[in-house]
Scaffold this motif. Sequence first.
Motif, PDB file in Angstrom:
ATOM      1  N   VAL A   8     -28.010 -57.941 -38.463  1.00  0.00           N
ATOM      2  CA  VAL A   8     -28.955 -57.161 -37.652  1.00  0.00           C
ATOM      3  C   VAL A   8     -29.747 -58.097 -36.740  1.00  0.00           C
ATOM      4  O   VAL A   8     -29.924 -57.817 -35.549  1.00  0.00           O
ATOM      5  CB  VAL A   8     -29.892 -56.322 -38.556  1.00  0.00           C
ATOM      6  CG1 VAL A   8     -31.074 -55.796 -37.776  1.00  0.00           C
ATOM      7  CG2 VAL A   8     -29.125 -55.186 -39.191  1.00  0.00           C
ATOM      8  N   GLU A   9     -30.219 -59.202 -37.285  1.00  0.00           N
ATOM      9  CA  GLU A   9     -30.962 -60.181 -36.480  1.00  0.00           C
ATOM     10  C   GLU A   9     -30.082 -60.752 -35.368  1.00  0.00           C
ATOM     11  O   GLU A   9     -30.535 -60.926 -34.232  1.00  0.00           O
ATOM     12  CB  GLU A   9     -31.486 -61.314 -37.366  1.00  0.00           C
ATOM     13  CG  GLU A   9     -32.616 -60.910 -38.264  1.00  0.00           C
ATOM     14  CD  GLU A   9     -33.863 -60.520 -37.490  1.00  0.00           C
ATOM     15  OE1 GLU A   9     -34.154 -61.151 -36.441  1.00  0.00           O
ATOM     16  OE2 GLU A   9     -34.543 -59.586 -37.922  1.00  0.00           O
ATOM     17  N   SER A  13     -30.806 -60.153 -31.372  1.00  0.00           N
ATOM     18  CA  SER A  13     -31.097 -61.270 -30.472  1.00  0.00           C
ATOM     19  C   SER A  13     -30.157 -61.308 -29.277  1.00  0.00           C
ATOM     20  O   SER A  13     -30.509 -61.839 -28.229  1.00  0.00           O
ATOM     21  CB  SER A  13     -31.027 -62.597 -31.232  1.00  0.00           C
ATOM     22  OG  SER A  13     -29.706 -62.832 -31.677  1.00  0.00           O
ATOM     23  N   LYS A  14     -28.980 -60.710 -29.403  1.00  0.00           N
ATOM     24  CA  LYS A  14     -28.002 -60.738 -28.310  1.00  0.00           C
ATOM     25  C   LYS A  14     -28.191 -59.595 -27.321  1.00  0.00           C
ATOM     26  O   LYS A  14     -27.850 -59.733 -26.153  1.00  0.00           O
ATOM     27  CB  LYS A  14     -26.584 -60.684 -28.879  1.00  0.00           C
ATOM     28  CG  LYS A  14     -26.170 -61.947 -29.575  1.00  0.00           C
ATOM     29  CD  LYS A  14     -24.739 -61.844 -30.059  1.00  0.00           C
ATOM     30  CE  LYS A  14     -24.328 -63.122 -30.767  1.00  0.00           C
ATOM     31  NZ  LYS A  14     -22.950 -63.042 -31.256  1.00  0.00           N
ATOM     32  N   SER A  15     -28.703 -58.465 -27.784  1.00  0.00           N
ATOM     33  CA  SER A  15     -28.783 -57.287 -26.925  1.00  0.00           C
ATOM     34  C   SER A  15     -30.135 -56.598 -27.082  1.00  0.00           C
ATOM     35  O   SER A  15     -30.532 -56.245 -28.198  1.00  0.00           O
ATOM     36  CB  SER A  15     -27.658 -56.311 -27.287  1.00  0.00           C
ATOM     37  OG  SER A  15     -27.829 -55.080 -26.639  1.00  0.00           O
ATOM     38  N   ARG A  16     -30.813 -56.402 -25.961  1.00  0.00           N
ATOM     39  CA  ARG A  16     -32.095 -55.701 -26.010  1.00  0.00           C
ATOM     40  C   ARG A  16     -31.910 -54.234 -26.366  1.00  0.00           C
ATOM     41  O   ARG A  16     -32.738 -53.635 -27.041  1.00  0.00           O
ATOM     42  CB  ARG A  16     -32.813 -55.832 -24.678  1.00  0.00           C
ATOM     43  CG  ARG A  16     -33.311 -57.220 -24.434  1.00  0.00           C
ATOM     44  CD  ARG A  16     -34.061 -57.428 -23.158  1.00  0.00           C
ATOM     45  NE  ARG A  16     -34.285 -56.254 -22.348  1.00  0.00           N
ATOM     46  CZ  ARG A  16     -34.695 -56.279 -21.092  1.00  0.00           C
ATOM     47  NH1 ARG A  16     -34.911 -57.435 -20.507  1.00  0.00           N
ATOM     48  NH2 ARG A  16     -34.893 -55.180 -20.421  1.00  0.00           N
ATOM     49  N   ALA A  18     -29.547 -52.996 -28.303  1.00  0.00           N
ATOM     50  CA  ALA A  18     -29.310 -52.940 -29.750  1.00  0.00           C
ATOM     51  C   ALA A  18     -30.616 -53.119 -30.510  1.00  0.00           C
ATOM     52  O   ALA A  18     -30.862 -52.432 -31.509  1.00  0.00           O
ATOM     53  CB  ALA A  18     -28.306 -54.004 -30.164  1.00  0.00           C
ATOM     54  N   ALA A  19     -31.463 -54.019 -30.044  1.00  0.00           N
ATOM     55  CA  ALA A  19     -32.755 -54.229 -30.698  1.00  0.00           C
ATOM     56  C   ALA A  19     -33.599 -52.962 -30.631  1.00  0.00           C
ATOM     57  O   ALA A  19     -34.276 -52.603 -31.605  1.00  0.00           O
ATOM     58  CB  ALA A  19     -33.490 -55.396 -30.053  1.00  0.00           C
ATOM     59  N   LEU A  20     -33.568 -52.280 -29.484  1.00  0.00           N
ATOM     60  CA  LEU A  20     -34.313 -51.038 -29.330  1.00  0.00           C
ATOM     61  C   LEU A  20     -33.813 -49.979 -30.313  1.00  0.00           C
ATOM     62  O   LEU A  20     -34.608 -49.341 -30.995  1.00  0.00           O
ATOM     63  CB  LEU A  20     -34.187 -50.515 -27.899  1.00  0.00           C
ATOM     64  CG  LEU A  20     -34.812 -49.157 -27.630  1.00  0.00           C
ATOM     65  CD1 LEU A  20     -36.327 -49.262 -27.708  1.00  0.00           C
ATOM     66  CD2 LEU A  20     -34.381 -48.634 -26.284  1.00  0.00           C
ATOM     67  N   TRP A  21     -32.507 -49.809 -30.406  1.00  0.00           N
ATOM     68  CA  TRP A  21     -31.944 -48.804 -31.299  1.00  0.00           C
ATOM     69  C   TRP A  21     -32.177 -49.148 -32.762  1.00  0.00           C
ATOM     70  O   TRP A  21     -32.416 -48.265 -33.590  1.00  0.00           O
ATOM     71  CB  TRP A  21     -30.454 -48.600 -31.024  1.00  0.00           C
ATOM     72  CG  TRP A  21     -30.239 -47.711 -29.848  1.00  0.00           C
ATOM     73  CD1 TRP A  21     -29.843 -48.081 -28.603  1.00  0.00           C
ATOM     74  CD2 TRP A  21     -30.474 -46.298 -29.786  1.00  0.00           C
ATOM     75  NE1 TRP A  21     -29.803 -46.984 -27.768  1.00  0.00           N
ATOM     76  CE2 TRP A  21     -30.171 -45.886 -28.473  1.00  0.00           C
ATOM     77  CE3 TRP A  21     -30.893 -45.355 -30.713  1.00  0.00           C
ATOM     78  CZ2 TRP A  21     -30.294 -44.557 -28.075  1.00  0.00           C
ATOM     79  CZ3 TRP A  21     -31.004 -44.039 -30.304  1.00  0.00           C
ATOM     80  CH2 TRP A  21     -30.707 -43.653 -29.002  1.00  0.00           C
ATOM     81  N   LEU A  22     -32.115 -50.411 -33.096  1.00  0.00           N
ATOM     82  CA  LEU A  22     -32.365 -50.813 -34.476  1.00  0.00           C
ATOM     83  C   LEU A  22     -33.823 -50.580 -34.869  1.00  0.00           C
ATOM     84  O   LEU A  22     -34.118 -50.139 -35.981  1.00  0.00           O
ATOM     85  CB  LEU A  22     -31.963 -52.266 -34.699  1.00  0.00           C
ATOM     86  CG  LEU A  22     -30.449 -52.508 -34.695  1.00  0.00           C
ATOM     87  CD1 LEU A  22     -30.151 -53.989 -34.640  1.00  0.00           C
ATOM     88  CD2 LEU A  22     -29.813 -51.862 -35.907  1.00  0.00           C
ATOM     89  N   SER A  23     -34.744 -50.855 -33.953  1.00  0.00           N
ATOM     90  CA  SER A  23     -36.153 -50.578 -34.257  1.00  0.00           C
ATOM     91  C   SER A  23     -36.398 -49.074 -34.328  1.00  0.00           C
ATOM     92  O   SER A  23     -37.175 -48.603 -35.161  1.00  0.00           O
ATOM     93  CB  SER A  23     -37.072 -51.231 -33.229  1.00  0.00           C
ATOM     94  OG  SER A  23     -36.907 -50.648 -31.966  1.00  0.00           O
ATOM     95  N   TYR A  24     -35.704 -48.315 -33.475  1.00  0.00           N
ATOM     96  CA  TYR A  24     -35.813 -46.855 -33.514  1.00  0.00           C
ATOM     97  C   TYR A  24     -35.348 -46.316 -34.863  1.00  0.00           C
ATOM     98  O   TYR A  24     -36.042 -45.494 -35.479  1.00  0.00           O
ATOM     99  CB  TYR A  24     -34.980 -46.245 -32.382  1.00  0.00           C
ATOM    100  CG  TYR A  24     -34.890 -44.737 -32.425  1.00  0.00           C
ATOM    101  CD1 TYR A  24     -35.975 -43.958 -32.053  1.00  0.00           C
ATOM    102  CD2 TYR A  24     -33.727 -44.108 -32.833  1.00  0.00           C
ATOM    103  CE1 TYR A  24     -35.901 -42.576 -32.086  1.00  0.00           C
ATOM    104  CE2 TYR A  24     -33.640 -42.726 -32.874  1.00  0.00           C
ATOM    105  CZ  TYR A  24     -34.728 -41.966 -32.504  1.00  0.00           C
ATOM    106  OH  TYR A  24     -34.654 -40.608 -32.547  1.00  0.00           O
TER     107      TYR A  24
END
Length: 103
Positions: A8-9, A13-16, A18-24
């Motif tokens: 997940v980390e 770190s590679k895709s903003r 993906a980071a947005l969806w993971l935090s969602y």
Amino acid sequence: MQWFKAKVEEVSSKSRTAALWLSYTHYIEIGQQFIKAVRTNNFARHYSTTKQMINLFAGTAHYNYANNCRLYLQSIEELKKVRPQVAEHFGIGNHTVRRTRII
């Protein structure tokens, strides 16, 4: 589980996006835990998810909710000191209102 967290980390770190969806999905999970805590009369889970929701409220610019949530948690902590018998009843599941008795 550690492998999953590392993945997940790495993806975050590679895709903003993906980071947005993971935090969602993380915040959706917190909401689901809160609903489950209320429906199952689990005060410990209710307290911990309420504490986690403060970040959600602050991050989404719901400052009044964040502030009132903080005050609510402080009043619960004060209740444990001032009225321990009431806090004990909350701990065993008497913090929600039901129309019918759960059997």
